[in-house]
Design an enzyme around this catalytic site. Sequence first.
Site, mmCIF file in Angstrom:
data_model
loop_
_atom_site.group_PDB
_atom_site.id
_atom_site.type_symbol
_atom_site.label_atom_id
_atom_site.label_comp_id
_atom_site.label_asym_id
_atom_site.label_seq_id
_atom_site.Cartn_x
_atom_site.Cartn_y
_atom_site.Cartn_z
ATOM 1 N N GLY A 158 0.806 -1.215 0.000
ATOM 2 C CA GLY A 158 0.000 0.000 0.000
ATOM 3 C C GLY A 158 0.835 1.259 0.000
ATOM 4 O O GLY A 158 0.641 2.156 -0.823
ATOM 5 N N TYR A 159 1.785 1.330 0.913
ATOM 6 C CA TYR A 159 2.625 2.524 1.038
ATOM 7 C C TYR A 159 3.482 2.720 -0.210
ATOM 8 O O TYR A 159 3.572 3.829 -0.744
ATOM 9 C CB TYR A 159 3.503 2.383 2.275
ATOM 10 C CG TYR A 159 4.347 3.598 2.583
ATOM 11 C CD1 TYR A 159 3.756 4.806 2.934
ATOM 12 C CD2 TYR A 159 5.736 3.525 2.544
ATOM 13 C CE1 TYR A 159 4.524 5.921 3.224
ATOM 14 C CE2 TYR A 159 6.510 4.637 2.839
ATOM 15 C CZ TYR A 159 5.896 5.827 3.179
ATOM 16 O OH TYR A 159 6.673 6.927 3.465
ATOM 17 N N GLY A 160 4.103 1.638 -0.690
ATOM 18 C CA GLY A 160 4.937 1.745 -1.885
ATOM 19 C C GLY A 160 4.139 2.156 -3.101
ATOM 20 O O GLY A 160 4.569 2.995 -3.895
#
Length: 263
Positions: A158-160
């Site tokens: 998600g963050y990447g």
Amino acid sequence: MPYLLRPDFERLGPPANSTLLVIGGCGGIGHAFGSIAARLGCKVIIMDLPDAISRRGETPGSRSIPVDLRDEGSIIEAFKLLAETDVTLNSIAVCSGYTKGHDHIATLDTDRFDDIISGNLRGPVLAIREARPLLADHASIVFLSTAIGQIGAPGYAGYGAAKAGLNAVTRILAAELAPGVRVNGVAPGAVDTAFIRGGYGDGAEETGAPARFDKEAYNARIPLGRMAVSDDIVGPILFLLSDAARYISGQVLHVNGGGFMRD
């Protein structure tokens, strides 16, 4: 070609007395950057979560407006309050960002994934949408990204993905808002702030053992031999918002002690 004044090469950062909005200005990097910009004579406006603003307190020389980047209504309201002050924004630094720890694909939590995408990608884009009418001619924007947006780091789908999307948005907005507005990004590796201990917005402190990974193992992989601190990221942001960078737009600058070339 219009006549161009020579940049002030003795100054790093936006011009004194210019107005700077720091979104995520209470986190480790955002707070360090906003504090330095205020000391350099900028008129600094901080936006962040209400709890983060309460914990951090007022940064000298700045004022604060609460916002939750996961909530479109909150973003609209924050910029409505800002517009009511008749402000003109010369610079914006979007320093917000958070994750919720490792979340491997086999056990991916949909709500957590959506929350991370919303806060790290959708929110910053909506914030710039609301900020656009307030931008001065020849304004400059910098998004804080991450090396994880370029490097495959297990557990950070998600963050990447959100930060990789923000890198794309950087280039897209650089094209859309040209020639009057420059848009760039700064992508750090790991930085020794509350972020690696769970996130300032979630109550983590600036010091203590990292919650996310083995700090010594990480440092051993970095050619410069250490993790970054906030001040290592402040300089590149100041530069990209300065007149010395007036011919740079649509770029994402990786700041990671040489770690990016190793990976």
